[in-house]
Design a protein around this motif. Structure first.
Motif, PDB file in Angstrom:
ATOM      1  N   VAL A 255      -6.513  11.163   4.458  1.00  0.00           N
ATOM      2  CA  VAL A 255      -7.075  12.513   4.491  1.00  0.00           C
ATOM      3  C   VAL A 255      -6.525  13.330   3.323  1.00  0.00           C
ATOM      4  CG1 VAL A 255      -7.301  14.638   5.831  1.00  0.00           C
ATOM      5  CG2 VAL A 255      -7.291  12.417   6.994  1.00  0.00           C
ATOM      6  N   PRO A 256      -7.367  13.888   2.473  1.00  0.00           N
ATOM      7  CA  PRO A 256      -6.872  14.696   1.341  1.00  0.00           C
ATOM      8  C   PRO A 256      -6.102  15.921   1.809  1.00  0.00           C
ATOM      9  CG  PRO A 256      -9.203  14.142   1.075  1.00  0.00           C
ATOM     10  CD  PRO A 256      -8.835  13.781   2.484  1.00  0.00           C
ATOM     11  N   LEU A 257      -5.125  16.318   1.027  1.00  0.00           N
ATOM     12  CA  LEU A 257      -4.378  17.531   1.328  1.00  0.00           C
ATOM     13  C   LEU A 257      -5.200  18.767   0.975  1.00  0.00           C
ATOM     14  CD1 LEU A 257      -0.848  16.593  -0.084  1.00  0.00           C
ATOM     15  CD2 LEU A 257      -1.502  16.791   2.323  1.00  0.00           C
ATOM     16  N   PRO A 258      -5.057  19.863   1.731  1.00  0.00           N
ATOM     17  CA  PRO A 258      -5.710  21.121   1.366  1.00  0.00           C
ATOM     18  C   PRO A 258      -4.893  21.788   0.250  1.00  0.00           C
ATOM     19  CG  PRO A 258      -4.449  21.411   3.380  1.00  0.00           C
ATOM     20  CD  PRO A 258      -4.322  19.964   3.004  1.00  0.00           C
ATOM     21  N   MET A 259      -5.198  21.447  -0.971  1.00  0.00           N
ATOM     22  CA  MET A 259      -4.311  21.788  -2.080  1.00  0.00           C
ATOM     23  C   MET A 259      -4.189  23.286  -2.328  1.00  0.00           C
ATOM     24  SD  MET A 259      -2.689  19.227  -3.066  1.00  0.00           S
ATOM     25  CE  MET A 259      -1.982  19.895  -4.581  1.00  0.00           C
ATOM     26  N   ASP A 260      -5.195  24.063  -1.969  1.00  0.00           N
ATOM     27  CA  ASP A 260      -5.042  25.508  -2.134  1.00  0.00           C
ATOM     28  C   ASP A 260      -3.925  26.032  -1.240  1.00  0.00           C
ATOM     29  OD1 ASP A 260      -6.568  24.833   0.114  1.00  0.00           O
ATOM     30  OD2 ASP A 260      -7.728  26.704   0.057  1.00  0.00           O
ATOM     31  N   ARG A 261      -3.826  25.483  -0.030  1.00  0.00           N
ATOM     32  CA  ARG A 261      -2.758  25.891   0.877  1.00  0.00           C
ATOM     33  C   ARG A 261      -1.413  25.313   0.445  1.00  0.00           C
ATOM     34  NH1 ARG A 261      -5.686  25.183   6.843  1.00  0.00           N
ATOM     35  NH2 ARG A 261      -7.524  26.485   6.353  1.00  0.00           N
ATOM     36  N   VAL A 262      -1.444  24.086  -0.050  1.00  0.00           N
ATOM     37  CA  VAL A 262      -0.200  23.450  -0.487  1.00  0.00           C
ATOM     38  C   VAL A 262       0.424  24.223  -1.646  1.00  0.00           C
ATOM     39  CG1 VAL A 262       0.787  21.393  -1.577  1.00  0.00           C
ATOM     40  CG2 VAL A 262      -0.838  21.143   0.319  1.00  0.00           C
TER      41      VAL A 262
ATOM     42  N   CYS B 138      -3.748   6.525   0.404  1.00  0.00           N
ATOM     43  CA  CYS B 138      -5.093   5.951   0.411  1.00  0.00           C
ATOM     44  C   CYS B 138      -6.135   7.041   0.161  1.00  0.00           C
ATOM     45  CB  CYS B 138      -5.361   5.220   1.723  1.00  0.00           C
ATOM     46  SG  CYS B 138      -4.113   3.983   2.144  1.00  0.00           S
ATOM     47  N   THR B 139      -5.837   7.892  -0.799  1.00  0.00           N
ATOM     48  CA  THR B 139      -6.718   9.005  -1.146  1.00  0.00           C
ATOM     49  C   THR B 139      -7.290   8.875  -2.556  1.00  0.00           C
ATOM     50  OG1 THR B 139      -4.672  10.201  -1.649  1.00  0.00           O
ATOM     51  CG2 THR B 139      -5.745  10.711   0.440  1.00  0.00           C
ATOM     52  N   GLY B 140      -7.091   7.700  -3.195  1.00  0.00           N
ATOM     53  CA  GLY B 140      -7.706   7.439  -4.484  1.00  0.00           C
ATOM     54  C   GLY B 140      -7.129   8.255  -5.627  1.00  0.00           C
ATOM     55  N   PRO B 141      -7.848   8.301  -6.760  1.00  0.00           N
ATOM     56  CA  PRO B 141      -7.369   9.051  -7.931  1.00  0.00           C
ATOM     57  C   PRO B 141      -7.122  10.528  -7.643  1.00  0.00           C
ATOM     58  CG  PRO B 141      -9.168   7.575  -8.549  1.00  0.00           C
ATOM     59  CD  PRO B 141      -9.083   7.545  -7.050  1.00  0.00           C
ATOM     60  N   ALA B 142      -7.901  11.102  -6.743  1.00  0.00           N
ATOM     61  CA  ALA B 142      -7.699  12.521  -6.416  1.00  0.00           C
ATOM     62  C   ALA B 142      -6.329  12.738  -5.792  1.00  0.00           C
ATOM     63  CB  ALA B 142      -8.793  13.003  -5.473  1.00  0.00           C
ATOM     64  N   GLY B 143      -5.887  11.766  -4.988  1.00  0.00           N
ATOM     65  CA  GLY B 143      -4.567  11.871  -4.385  1.00  0.00           C
ATOM     66  C   GLY B 143      -3.463  11.814  -5.426  1.00  0.00           C
TER      67      GLY B 143
ATOM     68  N   VAL C 115       0.874  -1.174   0.000  1.00  0.00           N
ATOM     69  CA  VAL C 115       0.000   0.000   0.000  1.00  0.00           C
ATOM     70  C   VAL C 115       0.908   1.220   0.000  1.00  0.00           C
ATOM     71  CG1 VAL C 115      -1.779   1.278   1.248  1.00  0.00           C
ATOM     72  CG2 VAL C 115      -1.804  -1.224   1.258  1.00  0.00           C
ATOM     73  N   GLN C 116       0.944   1.921  -1.130  1.00  0.00           N
ATOM     74  CA  GLN C 116       1.890   3.024  -1.293  1.00  0.00           C
ATOM     75  C   GLN C 116       1.155   4.328  -1.577  1.00  0.00           C
ATOM     76  OE1 GLN C 116       4.810   1.898  -4.236  1.00  0.00           O
ATOM     77  NE2 GLN C 116       5.555   0.195  -2.984  1.00  0.00           N
ATOM     78  N   ALA C 117       1.626   5.385  -0.943  1.00  0.00           N
ATOM     79  CA  ALA C 117       1.026   6.703  -1.093  1.00  0.00           C
ATOM     80  C   ALA C 117       1.230   7.239  -2.509  1.00  0.00           C
ATOM     81  CB  ALA C 117       1.638   7.662  -0.085  1.00  0.00           C
ATOM     82  N   ALA C 118       0.348   8.156  -2.890  1.00  0.00           N
ATOM     83  CA  ALA C 118       0.439   8.759  -4.225  1.00  0.00           C
ATOM     84  C   ALA C 118       1.786   9.427  -4.474  1.00  0.00           C
ATOM     85  CB  ALA C 118      -0.697   9.758  -4.406  1.00  0.00           C
ATOM     86  N   PRO C 119       2.387  10.136  -3.508  1.00  0.00           N
ATOM     87  CA  PRO C 119       3.710  10.726  -3.756  1.00  0.00           C
ATOM     88  C   PRO C 119       4.782   9.681  -4.044  1.00  0.00           C
ATOM     89  CG  PRO C 119       2.683  11.754  -1.860  1.00  0.00           C
ATOM     90  CD  PRO C 119       1.844  10.570  -2.205  1.00  0.00           C
ATOM     91  N   VAL C 120       4.697   8.524  -3.389  1.00  0.00           N
ATOM     92  CA  VAL C 120       5.661   7.457  -3.664  1.00  0.00           C
ATOM     93  C   VAL C 120       5.505   6.974  -5.104  1.00  0.00           C
ATOM     94  CG1 VAL C 120       6.305   5.075  -3.102  1.00  0.00           C
ATOM     95  CG2 VAL C 120       5.872   6.717  -1.269  1.00  0.00           C
TER      96      VAL C 120
END
Length: 399
Positions: free
Chosen positions: A114-121, A77-82, A47-52
């Motif tokens: 938990v999705p990242l707050p992309m506007d802040r990122v 574990c944030t799906g396609p949005a991640g 199980v690998q994160a989207a950044p990996v």
């Protein structure tokens, strides 16, 4: 000086608002060249994160111009949005630095699911790009902390092709070449790698294949042998970037030794800062029939919760060491096992040795040495004790 100890690198760390606390939570590390060679090792968790996943793809050609890292959210574990968010982080960084998105690695750490707050990122990426400097390594190391109580950096250097490396947390670079690094990690520390993000940099003139070889050798006997709590993360990443800015092409063996020194320094800092730990435990296994046997035995001892509780209570309960050894498939004779704790041989030939009250466990450092008396191989695993503070930290982590 961390990742900016090596020439040719700038870095920064800012508060993007990803963490509710307002603490620094976004970092950039940028390679200014003239070389952009790079290598990486990632978690072996399936199980690998989207950044990996993103970083695995872009490191394929052995080159990177930058790394963007955030704490406060793992984007796992944030799906396609991640997946889209990881790509967006690379693209925003690339736009700010005027490089290609495929030259940017992405690292994230924090709560899973938990999705990242992309506007802040994305706003944070722009802010971090504006603050890049050759003195920004410490700020970057601070920004990637999660439950870490301290930021973690290390440096090693060599004066030329025939010089031996000098490792430690300082001083900065000399006229030769340097390896610098930063790491985060305080929980979920277990192989492969450990729960961590690590960025290493060097100004040595080193090819991507040489970087890859040195990094994998170093990780195998440092980060891969940290086993704090037996839990493997979804986001583990170790990156090594080379700028070539020193113009020095070191001997490959000496360069590998320097990389190993920095990795070992950082790995031990991870153990020292493990969540709730009051003891830093070094498990040495000698006399093994093979290195794999030594690692297997060491890991079994390091993961024995009964032993970890005993050592926390300053009880040199060597019987729990033997019990852990006995669960493995390693080659040994139960009636020939020796165990020493902090230099006192409390078990000899599989039975009681010197009185256990001779063992001083009042300090933070604990060494458990096991002699399997079955061969010449050895290995060391690093772990820590199990405390009520660890339980509290992890029972309330997502609340």
């Amino acid at each position: 000086m961390s990742v900016t100890a090596a020439r040719g690198f700038t870095a920064s760390g800012v508060s993007a608002g990803i963490k509710d606390s307002g603490a620094p939570d976004l970092a950039l590390v940028v390679n200014r060249g003239p070389s952009y060679a790079a290598a990486a090792v990632f978690t072996s968790n399936r199980v690998q994160a989207a950044p990996v996943r993103w970083s695995r793809r872009v490191i394929g050609d052995g080159a990177l111009a930058a790394v963007v890292l955030n704490s406060g959210g793992a984007n796992a574990c944030t799906g396609p949005a991640g997946e889209d968010d990881a790509r967006a982080m690379a693209e925003r960084t690339a736009r700010a630095l005027r490089v290609e998105a495929e030259q940017v690695a992405v690292c994230s750490t924090g709560l899973i699911g938990v999705p990242l707050p992309m506007d802040r990122v994305t706003a944070g990426i722009d802010a971090a790009a504006a603050e890049l400097s050759e003195d920004g390594g410490e700020a970057a190391a601070i920004a990637i902390k999660t439950t870490d109580s301290v930021h973690k950096t290390a440096v090693a250097s060599g004066s030329g092709p025939d010089s031996g490396p000098r490792s430690g947390s300082g001083p900065g670079p000399g006229p030769g070449w340097t390896v610098g690094g930063m790491a985060k990690g305080a929980g979920m520390l277990a192989p492969g790698l450990a729960t961590m993000l690590v960025v290493l940099t060097t100004d040595a003139d080193v090819s991507a294949p040489t970087l890859d070889s040195a990094l994998r050798q170093a990780v195998r006997t440092t980060f891969d042998r940290v086993d704090s709590d037996g839990c493997m993360s979804t986001n583990d990443t170790v990156l090594l970037l080379a700028s070539g800015a020193s113009g020095v092409r070191p001997d490959p063996a000496e360069f590998a030794e320097a990389v190993h020194g920095v990795c070992l320094d950082l790995a031990l800092r991870l153990v020292a800062d493990a969540e709730g730990a009051s003891k830093e435990i070094e498990v040495r296994v000698v006399g093994a029939a093979s290195e794999q046997d030594a690692v297997t035995v060491g890991r079994s001892i390091a993961r024995n919760n009964l032993l970890k509780c005993a050592l926390h209570g300053e009880d040199p309960n060597w019987g729990r060491v033997l019990s852990a050894i006995g669960t493995t498939s390693a080659v040994f004779d139960p009636d020939r096992l020796d165990v020493s704790i902090n230099g006192v041989r409390v078990c000899r030939d599989g039975a009681a040795g010197e009185p256990r009250d001779k063992v001083d466990l009042s300090g933070r450092a604990v060494t458990v040495t096991v002699d399997l008396r079955s061969g010449d191989a050895s290995a060391t695993i690093w772990t820590n004790d199990l405390t009520a503070a660890y339980v509290h930290e992890n029972s309330a982590y997502s609340s």
